[in-house]
Design an enzyme around this catalytic site. Structure first.
Site, PDB file in Angstrom:
ATOM      1  N   GLU A  26       6.505  62.118  43.206  1.00 32.06           N
ATOM      2  CA  GLU A  26       6.472  60.671  42.985  1.00 32.06           C
ATOM      3  C   GLU A  26       6.493  60.312  41.506  1.00 32.06           C
ATOM      4  OE1 GLU A  26       4.030  58.112  45.310  1.00 32.06           O
ATOM      5  OE2 GLU A  26       4.455  59.163  47.186  1.00 32.06           O
TER       6      GLU A  26
ATOM      7  N   HIS B  33      -3.931  60.691  45.459  1.00 29.87           N
ATOM      8  CA  HIS B  33      -3.906  62.074  45.920  1.00 29.87           C
ATOM      9  C   HIS B  33      -4.763  62.949  45.012  1.00 29.87           C
ATOM     10  CE1 HIS B  33      -0.333  60.568  47.958  1.00 29.87           C
ATOM     11  NE2 HIS B  33      -0.276  61.669  48.676  1.00 29.87           N
TER      12      HIS B  33
END
Length: 494
Positions: free
Chosen positions: A238, A480
């Site tokens: 990402e 995360h």
């Protein structure tokens, strides 16, 4: 093999892409600013509402007006951008020129390799707000500083002297890959595991603790407040924002001279229109011999707009007895929406196929293959009922997940790596220190049938783990938890 840095075969095409990006910039900026007006939960808690409701409304009207006015430029930019993407190689490379040759590797000695995998959620700030995150450039700069806190000259391997330390290239993570048949490359090594035991409790802050073979009886999940200083490979997901990628590249290049970035096949592809790249970003202390990217053809829903795929690299680790010692590393980001287990299973099947083709194409006679690692954000867990097709996938027969015992059964110390994005600013998980102290409401736990805790950690081919750590350093800056893993490779037992 010298990998060209620019993804374009000529300066003319690079200039055309630059012109197209310039024409697209006003519309993109206006849309991004419009989406960025939505406050995060932390901004709401502080009473910050973008200069109040009136100010937000006026800013929204201004951004919407600019967006409409920029439509002609956007249309022209797209007409130039699409053909430029058709001629673009799906990645760019940064490789620093190093005068020193790789030192030889005595195959009777042991060496270690350390990997870090992390989903940084570095989308354009407006899109990051959908994950309750903003300030993408600032988060990228912070992540880069933590991932590469010191220059290569200060990089110290944790392998004791006399155990095959690799000079200026430091310690690394290593393990033998799955076999390639008769007459193929030599697969080096069995693993020697060192046990620090209770002494690990006295290690300095930020030093990831070692997990011995009986860790399930002796250790809970190993949480570290800092990234390991001896990391050799970074596999990031990402990293979609171009400015964020540039900041990462600028900072990380001081410690990782070999970087693959801007990964993904954008524009009109056989699988549809791709407005974003793959978000994959790989940094290595070791030279890259070959790089390959494949786009998954079956992306669906919102994931169809990005070029999610598989990035594979072959790295040169050393020379031994006149032969190359190489390693293989693959990084991926699978389909995200919960109901799409069948899509993820197909993507894993394609990934395994592409990995095998890549290795077959780039191995040379006499190569000694030290490791084969498959890692990334897999977007499924090992407990949820909806993820059952993924939990029993063939990949777990070819690679070993160090946190997994079998389908629906993890090691007792394993933990989830996805956080509840609506709670990432709450006090129990708002700082690395707080998150390490306890599993607060923002932290994702494994089990209980709760989906959303993807095994975002390396899957290792026939290896024993020397150390695995879950890292809290990006608390409140990503949804995360990064994971670090270290292996040791040594001569096969007689």
């Amino acid at each position: 093999m010298v990998l060209r840095e620019s993804p374009f075969p000529s300066r003319a095409l690079a200039a055309l892409d630059g012109l197209a990006q310039g024409l697209l910039c006003p519309g993109f900026w206006a849309l991004n600013r419009l989406l960025d007006l939505q406050p995060t939960t932390a901004e709401r808690a502080r009473g910050r509402r973008c200069c109040g409701c009136t100010g937000r409304a006026l800013a929204g009207l201004a951004c919407a007006a600019l967006l409409l006015l920029s439509l002609p430029l956007t249309a022209l930019g797209l007409l130039l951008w699409l053909p430029a993407q058709a001629a673009r190689r799906p990645f760019a490379c940064h490789q620093a020129v190093t005068a020193a040759a790789l030192p030889p590797w005595d195959l009777q000695q042991r060496r270690s390799f350390t990997f870090v995998t992390a989903n940084l959620c570095l989308l354009p700030s407006g899109l990051a707000k959908f994950s309750n995150l903003g300030q993408t450039l600032q988060r990228a700069a912070y992540a880069a500083r933590q991932l590469a806190p010191e220059p290569p000259s200060a990089h110290a391997s944790l392998i004791p002297p006399g155990h095959g330390e690799a000079g200026g290239y430091g310690g690394t993570l290593c393990g033998p890959p799955r076999p390639h048949g008769e007459g193929g490359p030599r697969h080096y090594g069995s693993v020697a595991v060192e046990v620090e035991g209770d002494a690990a409790e006295h290690t300095p802050a930020g030093t990831a603790k070692l997990l011995p073979a009986d860790a399930s009886q002796r250790f809970p999940a190993d949480l570290s407040e800092r990234f390991p200083a001896d990391a050799d490979f970074l596999c990031l997901q990402e990293v979609f924002d171009a400015g964020a990628a540039a900041r990462l590249r600028q900072q990380l290049a001081k410690s990782f001279p070999h970087i693959v970035y801007d990964v993904g096949a954008r524009g009109l592809q056989g699988c549809g229109l791709k407005l974003f790249g793959s978000g994959l970003f790989l940094a290595s202390r070791y030279p890259l011999l070959a790089v390959q990217y494949h786009c998954y053809p079956n992306g669906a829903r919102e994931d169809a707009l990005s070029a999610k795929g598989l990035l594979s690299v072959q790295v040169l680790l050393a020379c031994a007895q006149g032969q190359r010692v190489v390693g293989y590393l693959s990084c991926t980001h699978l389909q995200a929406p919960a109901p799409d287990a069948a899509i993820r299973s197909e993507q894993l099947r394609l990934g395994l196929h592409w990995v095998q083709l890549f290795q077959d194409a780039h191995e040379e006679p006499g190569d000694i293959v030290a490791f084969d690692v498959f890692c990334g954000d897999l977007n499924f867990d090992n407990c949820s009922r909806g993820d059952e097709p993924n939990q029993s996938h063939e990949i777990f027969k070819l690679y070993r997940d160090p946190c997994r015992v079998g389908p629906k059964q993890d090691e007792p110390w394993a933990m989830g790596t996805l956080l509840d994005y609506l709670k990432i600013y709450e006090e129990p998980v708002s700082t690395p220190e707080n998150m390490k102290r306890g599993d607060g409401p923002g932290a994702g736990g494994r089990g209980g049938g709760s989906r959303g805790h993807p095994p975002q950690r390396p899957l290792l081919s026939l290896q024993e783990v020397e150390r695995i750590s879950f890292i809290t350093q990006l608390a409140s800056r990503s949804d995360h938890l990064p994971v670090a893993l270290r292996l040791a490779v040594g001569p096969r037992a007689p």
